[in-house]
Each structure stands twice: as structure tokens, then as C-alpha cells.
Design a protein around this motif. Structure first.
Motif, PDB file in Angstrom:
ATOM      1  N   GLU A   1       0.849  -1.203  -0.194  1.00  0.00           N
ATOM      2  CA  GLU A   1       0.083   0.293   0.323  1.00  0.00           C
ATOM      3  C   GLU A   1       0.695   1.417   0.137  1.00  0.00           C
ATOM      4  O   GLU A   1      -0.012   1.885  -0.130  1.00  0.00           O
ATOM      5  CB  GLU A   1      -1.135  -0.063   1.074  1.00  0.00           C
ATOM      6  CG  GLU A   1      -2.356  -0.951   1.626  1.00  0.00           C
ATOM      7  CD  GLU A   1      -2.834  -0.759   2.141  1.00  0.00           C
ATOM      8  OE1 GLU A   1      -2.576  -0.115   3.165  1.00  0.00           O
ATOM      9  OE2 GLU A   1      -3.163  -1.753   2.602  1.00  0.00           O
ATOM     10  N   THR A   2       2.063   1.078   0.208  1.00  0.00           N
ATOM     11  CA  THR A   2       3.140   1.756   0.579  1.00  0.00           C
ATOM     12  C   THR A   2       3.457   2.475  -0.929  1.00  0.00           C
ATOM     13  O   THR A   2       4.489   3.047  -1.319  1.00  0.00           O
ATOM     14  CB  THR A   2       4.004   1.963   0.628  1.00  0.00           C
ATOM     15  OG1 THR A   2       4.750   1.114   0.735  1.00  0.00           O
ATOM     16  CG2 THR A   2       3.966   1.211   2.721  1.00  0.00           C
ATOM     17  N   LEU A   3       2.976   2.348  -1.913  1.00  0.00           N
ATOM     18  CA  LEU A   3       3.262   2.226  -3.515  1.00  0.00           C
ATOM     19  C   LEU A   3       2.582   1.989  -4.557  1.00  0.00           C
ATOM     20  O   LEU A   3       1.169   1.486  -4.186  1.00  0.00           O
ATOM     21  CB  LEU A   3       4.295   0.793  -4.209  1.00  0.00           C
ATOM     22  CG  LEU A   3       6.020   0.651  -3.011  1.00  0.00           C
ATOM     23  CD1 LEU A   3       6.055  -0.447  -3.645  1.00  0.00           C
ATOM     24  CD2 LEU A   3       7.167   1.613  -4.161  1.00  0.00           C
ATOM     25  N   ALA A   4       2.304   3.738  -5.530  1.00  0.00           N
ATOM     26  CA  ALA A   4       1.436   3.830  -6.439  1.00  0.00           C
ATOM     27  C   ALA A   4       2.122   2.319  -7.700  1.00  0.00           C
ATOM     28  O   ALA A   4       3.237   2.637  -7.825  1.00  0.00           O
ATOM     29  CB  ALA A   4       1.192   4.530  -6.838  1.00  0.00           C
ATOM     30  N   HIS A   5       1.055   2.088  -8.160  1.00  0.00           N
ATOM     31  CA  HIS A   5       1.244   0.277  -8.867  1.00  0.00           C
ATOM     32  C   HIS A   5       0.205  -0.156  -9.909  1.00  0.00           C
ATOM     33  O   HIS A   5      -0.974   1.079 -10.087  1.00  0.00           O
ATOM     34  CB  HIS A   5       1.488  -0.624  -8.114  1.00  0.00           C
ATOM     35  CG  HIS A   5       0.172  -1.063  -7.619  1.00  0.00           C
ATOM     36  ND1 HIS A   5       0.478  -1.182  -6.345  1.00  0.00           N
ATOM     37  CD2 HIS A   5      -0.798  -2.051  -8.311  1.00  0.00           C
ATOM     38  CE1 HIS A   5      -0.992  -1.546  -6.275  1.00  0.00           C
ATOM     39  NE2 HIS A   5      -1.630  -2.612  -7.193  1.00  0.00           N
ATOM     40  N   VAL A   6       0.211   0.248 -11.401  1.00  0.00           N
ATOM     41  CA  VAL A   6      -0.257  -0.890 -12.294  1.00  0.00           C
ATOM     42  C   VAL A   6      -0.204  -2.034 -13.176  1.00  0.00           C
ATOM     43  O   VAL A   6       0.640  -2.124 -12.849  1.00  0.00           O
ATOM     44  CB  VAL A   6      -0.194   0.258 -13.588  1.00  0.00           C
ATOM     45  CG1 VAL A   6      -0.930  -0.267 -14.216  1.00  0.00           C
ATOM     46  CG2 VAL A   6      -0.429   2.084 -13.586  1.00  0.00           C
ATOM     47  N   SER A   7      -0.726  -2.791 -12.599  1.00  0.00           N
ATOM     48  CA  SER A   7      -0.144  -4.529 -12.609  1.00  0.00           C
ATOM     49  C   SER A   7      -0.926  -4.294 -14.070  1.00  0.00           C
ATOM     50  O   SER A   7      -1.893  -4.296 -14.644  1.00  0.00           O
ATOM     51  CB  SER A   7      -0.966  -5.433 -11.317  1.00  0.00           C
ATOM     52  OG  SER A   7      -0.582  -5.071 -10.549  1.00  0.00           O
TER      53      SER A   7
ATOM     54  N   GLU B   1       5.498  -0.147 -10.744  1.00  0.00           N
ATOM     55  CA  GLU B   1       5.442   0.440  -9.079  1.00  0.00           C
ATOM     56  C   GLU B   1       6.488   1.583  -9.026  1.00  0.00           C
ATOM     57  O   GLU B   1       6.752   1.447  -9.591  1.00  0.00           O
ATOM     58  CB  GLU B   1       5.836  -0.191  -7.941  1.00  0.00           C
ATOM     59  CG  GLU B   1       5.137  -1.711  -7.891  1.00  0.00           C
ATOM     60  CD  GLU B   1       5.774  -3.446  -7.005  1.00  0.00           C
ATOM     61  OE1 GLU B   1       4.854  -3.297  -6.992  1.00  0.00           O
ATOM     62  OE2 GLU B   1       6.476  -3.388  -6.161  1.00  0.00           O
ATOM     63  N   LEU B   2       6.065   2.830  -8.210  1.00  0.00           N
ATOM     64  CA  LEU B   2       6.903   4.255  -8.489  1.00  0.00           C
ATOM     65  C   LEU B   2       7.076   4.517  -7.179  1.00  0.00           C
ATOM     66  O   LEU B   2       6.476   3.636  -5.957  1.00  0.00           O
ATOM     67  CB  LEU B   2       5.259   4.727  -8.620  1.00  0.00           C
ATOM     68  CG  LEU B   2       6.068   6.634  -8.953  1.00  0.00           C
ATOM     69  CD1 LEU B   2       6.727   6.683  -9.964  1.00  0.00           C
ATOM     70  CD2 LEU B   2       4.374   7.750  -8.577  1.00  0.00           C
ATOM     71  N   ASP B   3       8.284   4.296  -6.873  1.00  0.00           N
ATOM     72  CA  ASP B   3       9.350   4.751  -5.678  1.00  0.00           C
ATOM     73  C   ASP B   3       9.670   6.198  -5.217  1.00  0.00           C
ATOM     74  O   ASP B   3       8.347   6.841  -5.908  1.00  0.00           O
ATOM     75  CB  ASP B   3      10.462   3.486  -6.142  1.00  0.00           C
ATOM     76  CG  ASP B   3      11.749   5.159  -7.277  1.00  0.00           C
ATOM     77  OD1 ASP B   3      11.394   5.479  -7.447  1.00  0.00           O
ATOM     78  OD2 ASP B   3      12.397   4.160  -7.070  1.00  0.00           O
ATOM     79  N   ASP B   4      10.008   5.775  -4.357  1.00  0.00           N
ATOM     80  CA  ASP B   4       9.882   7.308  -3.384  1.00  0.00           C
ATOM     81  C   ASP B   4      10.108   8.459  -4.235  1.00  0.00           C
ATOM     82  O   ASP B   4      10.449   9.879  -3.543  1.00  0.00           O
ATOM     83  CB  ASP B   4      10.341   7.041  -1.874  1.00  0.00           C
ATOM     84  CG  ASP B   4       9.738   6.282  -1.037  1.00  0.00           C
ATOM     85  OD1 ASP B   4       8.890   5.872  -1.937  1.00  0.00           O
ATOM     86  OD2 ASP B   4      10.526   5.918   0.052  1.00  0.00           O
ATOM     87  N   GLU B   5      11.100   7.480  -5.243  1.00  0.00           N
ATOM     88  CA  GLU B   5      12.129   9.505  -6.745  1.00  0.00           C
ATOM     89  C   GLU B   5      11.619   9.033  -7.304  1.00  0.00           C
ATOM     90  O   GLU B   5      11.666  10.486  -8.072  1.00  0.00           O
ATOM     91  CB  GLU B   5      13.458   8.602  -6.071  1.00  0.00           C
ATOM     92  CG  GLU B   5      14.247   8.301  -5.495  1.00  0.00           C
ATOM     93  CD  GLU B   5      15.825   7.979  -5.601  1.00  0.00           C
ATOM     94  OE1 GLU B   5      16.768   7.548  -6.473  1.00  0.00           O
ATOM     95  OE2 GLU B   5      16.799   7.606  -4.691  1.00  0.00           O
TER      96      GLU B   5
ATOM     97  N   GLY C   1      13.609   1.030 -13.350  1.00  0.00           N
ATOM     98  CA  GLY C   1      13.061   1.992 -14.213  1.00  0.00           C
ATOM     99  C   GLY C   1      13.444   2.992 -13.968  1.00  0.00           C
ATOM    100  O   GLY C   1      14.405   4.130 -12.938  1.00  0.00           O
ATOM    101  N   ASP C   2      12.586   4.148 -14.818  1.00  0.00           N
ATOM    102  CA  ASP C   2      13.213   5.549 -14.725  1.00  0.00           C
ATOM    103  C   ASP C   2      11.816   6.295 -14.856  1.00  0.00           C
ATOM    104  O   ASP C   2      10.956   5.752 -14.373  1.00  0.00           O
ATOM    105  CB  ASP C   2      13.741   6.118 -15.524  1.00  0.00           C
ATOM    106  CG  ASP C   2      13.870   6.230 -17.223  1.00  0.00           C
ATOM    107  OD1 ASP C   2      12.354   6.053 -17.559  1.00  0.00           O
ATOM    108  OD2 ASP C   2      14.578   5.805 -17.679  1.00  0.00           O
TER     109      ASP C   2
END
Length: 712
Positions: free
Chosen positions: A284-290, A310-314, A344-345
Motif C-alpha cells: 500500500e506504500t507504493l502506487a502501482h499498475v499491474s 511500481e512507483l518508488d519514492d524518487e 526503471g526511470d
């Protein structure tokens, strides 16, 4: 009440009702007060300062979210209506626009109207204008039946000329019209339906069969429906078909269900529900698309793979790949494991995902784009920013608790974008389209973990920005003869084709038009080969009136006969002094067993008293293994003979040097190096995973100089 207020109320009620399902007690009462009064394009926080007024815009980028959102809202608020009825309402209740998009002076929308959601949601929907969604042409009798909504008393024109009405349904679900003989030419023709009361015209184009000609491909809706698809709690039938050694599995891309049928062709065949795959746990701490779950069968198990961006903190979009294993014998899934996370970036995107099995291994193609700056070959002073391919290779760790992973970057054929990676008896093949719209076979070398251009596929369509989307969404199925592509009509090639390899290279062969395109009446959603038969899952607009139950279909016998299956025969024989047997996954041991291509077969020799086993020999008399128990991944028919000699005799001189590594010593084999049928001695099937992201802008000179690699 204004229409905008009605939409807000409907959306708000739907949102609140759905949220209440996840809460209870006081929380439910609190959620009932949710408000979406602050609506507006561009509004973020709801403050007036954030408001951006509505503006007039056109194009598919504007139409797609409005149309899909409206349809989804109707489906949630009218759960008892089938998908086709919702479609008929939405298209039949538009507000006519005096000005609509045109190309070369011709209007290009089906209804020339703007969505009126309030009207589409009306109690009975009887105010809808006539519209069609499929056609059933009958070349022999010169009649075409149009299926649709509100067709009672409608007028029909074929290519602009009025057509005579032959018959119609009282409920407006179909109308039959006389059709000129010249229309049955294998091409698309316009069928316009004019509503009897309002005069509104609905425009559609349908592919017509060829009336005569011995060399003409088969045409018309001629698929054979062998059984209904499973009906799981009224969900739309969009499951994946997975062929296995013991039959056919129907698996949910979202992990909600799994069904099994031993033989869909058998009289009275039914589906048996199995343990559902579920989905990987969410952080739940990560925004994601599966990506949807993809499945493959190998060696008595199903494998479910899921790629999650998944979108990390950066702010970088990493790709996490999860996998779970289903034991067919035990009806149990293992927990999902994180196989690997590919960094990824900020601009990374998930662009493709597929899973297939080959030669005792499972391969997963998972596309993620990452930006790199590279030096232009031949010009060390120049650089360019491109999307490059990443590879990930994995196999189960020795203790079975996870995966051993190796990740590296690898070049791919310049300018090629892959639209599917499949496994054939010849090897692992990707279908790539270059910048000119030419379809290529991109061959994967399992020995070096590299791709090479197998050449343009002769006879294939040349794709443009529209048709490439159709090809990307087409159903692609591996068979023993090649890759079947179906679900969309290609001009002059029908809706079902076979991509096969021959001595001259790769070729696109038209099998015919069987009605597998959505515009032809059947929406094909998945395909798979089991029991040496090709099965297609889909929804037939003519018969699946309840919208929640699709069907399982087969090609006509003439077309099906052109497709080889994925079954092999493994045989074991014994010379004087002992016995021999061979075993395959999900099969009883014996002298002859049926093996699904790429499964691992195991041969066992037992010497009689006073005799010793001397070796397994193939049909040419070559020693394959000197070990009594021998296993290998099978890609074709294999026959091995167990030879014995009196216990005092020694093996023939010189044959020891030909002996492959022992099955008891699998580490002696290079796990990265594929073995021939007569040289594979692995104790257990090696399970491998390859995740690749394909670039669309690699340097063309690279591919031209790359060594052409043979498919393994």
C-alpha cells in the motif's frame, strides 16, 4: 434535474455504494456522505482557483474516456443488462450533431452523435435508434442477417443502395435483407441501418464471404461452438485458455477463478472449478499498475505471472515480476514470490507481457522501457538517447525457496517493437513490427540470451497506426505448425491466419474468415491448444444474449486439419536381459506415452537378475545415456532402447566418451545451454524466466551487423 446533475448523482451513488461494501457500521454511514459536487475539467483540489472551464475538443483521445466511462457506469448501475444491450442503448441514444468529424468530406463516426447518458439510462431503452453490431451473411441464399438493437421496421442500405427486407425479429434484435451477389467478394461492405421513427442512420462495415471459387478461403461465421465458457458469478467471460497435458484450463486474468475440462469436445463436457490463483500481495506504500495475469503450463503445473509497475519514492517506475505455481495433482497454488525488480526511470512504462513454455523452461517476456544515452556506432563523437532492451533470466533456487536471478541488458533488432512472444517446437519467437510497418519474426537464442531478426514475414499485412493496434490486440496461439493469429480481419487475408516457418523463411498464410472478428459477430478473447485441438474462447453476439456466458469454439475441420498439435510420443523398448518404461507428467508409465511438447519425459531401465544395464540408444544406434534413469525435455517423437548385457561384460569400448552428463549430476549440464533431444540429461526440468523490454528506437546498423542466430 440537469443532465450534469444527474450524472453527478449517478456517479456519486455508485461510488458510495461501492465504498460501503468495504466498510461497515459507523464507517458506512460516514461514507454515505461522500460528495463529488466539485467537478470540472482540470480541477484538482476543488477550489475555484483550480477550475478550468469546459472546452470543445474532438478526437479519439477525447471520445475514448467518455465512452468507456459511460459504458462502465451503465454496467455498474444496470447489472441485469447484458453487454450488447448496453452497447445498443449507448449508441442508439446519442444526440445528433449537425457537425461531426469528417475525412475527405465523409462523416467517419457510426452515429454522428454525442453520448446522452441520461437517455441511455432511461427505464426501458425503447427510445434508442436502430444500430447493428454483427452480420451473418449467407452467400448461397443471397441474404444477410444483421444483429443489433432496435432494428424493428428499420431501413437498410448496402453500399448506399436500398436493400429489400426479408424478415425481422419482433423485439428488434435482428433484421434480414436481400444481398446482391456482387457483394459476396471477400471484402468489406457498408450496411447502414436507418431508424424508422427518427430517420437517424447507423453506419457499419462488415466483411462478406466469397460466393464461389475453389481456391477461395473459407468465409462466414463457421466456427463450431463445442461448449459454454464457465460462468463465474456473472463475470464477463474473458478468461485465458491454457492447454495442458491433461486437458484445458480456463483462468481469470485477475486471479478470481480457475476451471478445468478434460476434453471440451466430449459429449456432455463440463467445467470443474479448481483453486483460484489469487493475486500478488499489494504494498500500500507504493502506487502501482499491474498487468493481467498470464499463464503457462509445463510438467504437470500451471504458472501464473504478473508484472507490476511500481512507483518508488524518487518517482521512478520500477517493474516487479511476481510468479506462483499451481500443482495440478494437488490442486494447490504456492504463494506469489517476487521474482525480480527491474529498475526503471521516471519515463518507464510497461509495454508488453506474455508467458510461454519451451524445452523444459518457462519464458516470460515483460516489456519495460528505460532511457539510456548511447554512442552512435561509427561516430564516437555523437550520442543519442534511445529505449534499450533489458533481459532478466531466472530459475528456481536449489532449496526451492525462491529464484536465482541474473539481469543484464541486451540489444535487439533495430527499430523493432515486439507484439507477442511465443514458444513453438522450433524455439522462442517474437512478433516484431519495424518502423515501416513490416512484420518480422524476432528469434530468441536460448544459448546466448540474445535476439536476432529472423526476417520479414512474407505475405503479412503492412501495418499502420490503426491496424497495428488491432494486431497488438489479436489473439495469438502457439500450435505445432506455427502461430495462429485471429480476432481481426485483414484485407484480402481473412480473420484467421497461420504464421509458419518453412525452408524459405517465415510466412503469413491465410486460413480463412470464420467470424472471429468482433465486427463479424464473435468477439474472440483467448485461445489455447489442448488434446491437439485449437480452442478459442469468445462471445457470440447472436446467441450469448445474457452477456455473462461466452462459448468455447473450434475452427472448421478443413482449417483445423492444417494445424499440427503439441503432443509427442515417447517410447521405451528393451533388449534381452531387462525391461524398460517411460513416464511423462500427468500420464501413466508404459512403453509408449503421450507427452506435451516441452514437457520432460523420464526413461527407466530395470535389468533382470544376472544382467547389467549398458545404455539407452536412439533409433540410429547412438548411445544417449549410460544411466538407467534418464530424463529430457521432449520437442518431438523420441524412441529409446534399453540394452543389457550379462553382468560380467563391460560396455563397448569408446562409448564412455559419448555419454552425456549423469542425471544424478545435473550441475554437470550448463543450465543456459539447450540440449538436443539425444543429448539432454537433466534430472528435473529447469525452470527459467526471461523478462525483456523491447525498444522501438535502437540503432538500425546494429541489427544489420548482428549475427543471425538459429532458433533453438
Amino acid at each position: 434535474m440537469r443532465r450534469s446533475e444527474l450524472l453527478c448523482k449517478l456517479l456519486g451513488d455508485a461510488r458510495n455504494r461501492n465504498r460501503r461494501r468495504a466498510v461497515s457500521g459507523d464507517d458506512a454511514s460516514m461514507m454515505a456522505g461522500c460528495s463529488i459536487e466539485n467537478v470540472g475539467i482540470g480541477r484538482i483540489t476543488g477550489d475555484e482557483s483550480d477550475y478550468v472551464p469546459y472546452a470543445y475538443m474532438s478526437g479519439t483521445s477525447m471520445a475514448a474516456p467518455v465512452a468507456s466511462g459511460s459504458y462502465a457506469l451503465m454496467a455498474s448501475l444496470l447489472p441485469n443488462k447484458n453487454p450488447l444491450e448496453l452497447r445498443g442503448r449507448l449508441l442508439g441514444t446519442t444526440d445528433e450533431m449537425k457537425i461531426s468529424p469528417t475525412v475527405y468530406g465523409q462523416r467517419v463516426t457510426a452515429t454522428d452523435g454525442r453520448i446522452n447518458l441520461a437517455e441511455a439510462m432511461s427505464a426501458d431503452g425503447q427510445s434508442a435508434n436502430a444500430n447493428t453490431w454483427s452480420a451473418s451473411p449467407d452467400a448461397e441464399n443471397g441474404v444477410t442477417v444483421l444483429h443489433g438493437y432496435a432494428l424493428k421496421d428499420a431501413l437498410v442500405a448496402i453500399d448506399g443502395e436500398p436493400a429489400k427486407i426479408v424478415d425481422e425479429a419482433d423485439d428488434g434484435s435482428w433484421i434480414a435483407v436481400e444481398t446482391p451477389a456482387a457483394t459476396f467478394d471477400g471484402e468489406q461492405h457498408r450496411f447502414d441501418a436507418t431508424d424508422a421513427e427518427t430517420g437517424r442512420v447507423y453506419k457499419a462495415a462488415y466483411t462478406m464471404p466469397v460466393a464461389e471459387g475453389p481456391d477461395a478461403p473459407a468465409s462466414g461465421i463457421t466456427l463450431e461452438r463445442v461448449m459454454d465458457a464457465p460462468d463465474f458469478e456473472g463475470l464477463a467471460p474473458i478468461g485465458s485458455l491454457v492447454g495442458a497435458a491433461n486437458g484445458t484450463y480456463y483462468a481469470d486474468p485477475e486471479g478470481a477463478y480457475l476451471y478445468y475440462c478434460a476434453d471440451p469436445q466430449a459429449k456432455g463436457a463440463t467445467w470443474e472449478q479448481r483453486t483460484a490463483p489469487g493475486t500478488p500481495p499489494e504494498d500500500e506504500t507504493l502506487a502501482h499498475v499491474s498487468a493481467a495475469l498470464e499463464y503457462a503450463y509445463l510438467n504437470g503445473s500451471l504458472f501464473g505471472f504478473c508484472a507490476r509497475s511500481e512507483l518508488d519514492d524518487e518517482g521512478n517506475r520500477d517493474q516487479a515480476v511476481y510468479a506462483a505455481t499451481y500443482s495440478i495433482a494437488d490442486d494447490e497454488w504456492t504463494p506469489y514470490q517476487l521474482v525480480e525488480r527491474i529498475e526503471g526511470d521516471a519515463d518507464s512504462a510497461l509495454i508488453g507481457f506474455s508467458v510461454s513454455a519451451y524445452a523444459g523452461k518457462v519464458y516470460c517476456y515483460s516489456g519495460i522501457t528505460t532511457t539510456r544515452t548511447i554512442e552512435i556506432e561509427g561516430d564516437p563523437n555523437s550520442t543519442t538517447t534511445v529505449r534499450v532492451a533489458q533481459m532478466m533470466w531466472a530459475q528456481p533456487s536449489a532449496n526451492g525457496s525462491g529464484f536465482d536471478v541474473a539481469q543484464f541488458e541486451s540489444g535487439v533488432t533495430a527499430g523493432m517493437v515486439l507484439y507477442g512472444v511465443l514458444a513453438l517446437p522450433e524455439g522462442v519467437v517474437g512478433l516484431g513490427v519495424d518502423r515501416s510497418g513490416i512484420l518480422h519474426a524476432v528469434e530468441y537464442d536460448t544459448a546466448s540470451d540474445t535476439w536476432s531478426d529472423g526476417g520479414a514475414i512474407a505475405g503479412s499485412p503492412v501495418f499502420d497506426s490503426i491496424t497495428i493496434a488491432d494486431f497488438a490486440n489479436a489473439v495469438k496461439v502457439s500450435t505445432g505448425s506455427g502461430i495462429v493469429v485471429t480476432g481481426f480481419s485483414w484485407e484480402g487475408l481473412g480473420d484467421t491466419s497461420l504464421i509458419a516457418h518453412n525452408e524459405d523463411g517465415w510466412e503469413w498464410n491465410a486460413l480463412g474468415s470464420f467470424g472471429t472478428s468482433a465486427s463479424e459477430g464473435i468477439t474472440i478473447t483467448a485461445g489455447g491448444m489442448a488434446n491437439d485441438a485449437l480452442y478459442l474462447a469468445g462471445i457470440d453476439a447472436r446467441t450469448d444474449a445474457d452477456g455473462s456466458k461466452g462459448g468455447i469454439f473450434m475452427l472448421p475441420s478443413e482449417a483445423a486439419a492444417q494445424l499440427a498439435g503439441l503432443s509427442c510420443t515417447a517410447s521405451a523398448s528393451a533388449g534381452e536381459g531387462g525391461t524398460a518404461e517411460v513416464r511423462a507428467p500427468l500420464a501413466e508409465a508404459g512403453e509408449n506415452v503421450t507427452v506435451r511438447t516441452s514437457d520432460t519425459a523420464t526413461w527407466t531401465a530395470t535389468p533382470a537378475q544376472g544382467y547389467a544395464f549398458t545404455g539407452w540408444y536412439d533409433a540410429s544406434g547412438t548411445l544417449v545415456s549410460a544411466h538407467a534413469t534418464y530424463a529430457m525435455a521432449v520437442l518431438g517423437d523420441v524412441a529409446l532402447e534399453a540394452r543389457f548385457s550379462p553382468a560380467t561384460e563391460q560396455p563397448p569400448s569408446g562409448e564412455e566418451s559419448q555419454e552425456p552428463p549423469s542425471i544424478e549430476d545435473p550441475q554437470a549440464n550448463d543450465a543456459n545451454e539447450p540440449k538436443s533431444l539425444a543429448a539432454t540429461g537433466d534430472a528435473t526440468p529447469l525452470f527459467a524466466l526471461i523478462c525483456a523490454s523491447v525498444c522501438a528506437t535502437a540503432i538500425a546498423a546494429y541489427a544489420a551487423r548482428a549475427a543471425r542466430r538459429r532458433i533453438r
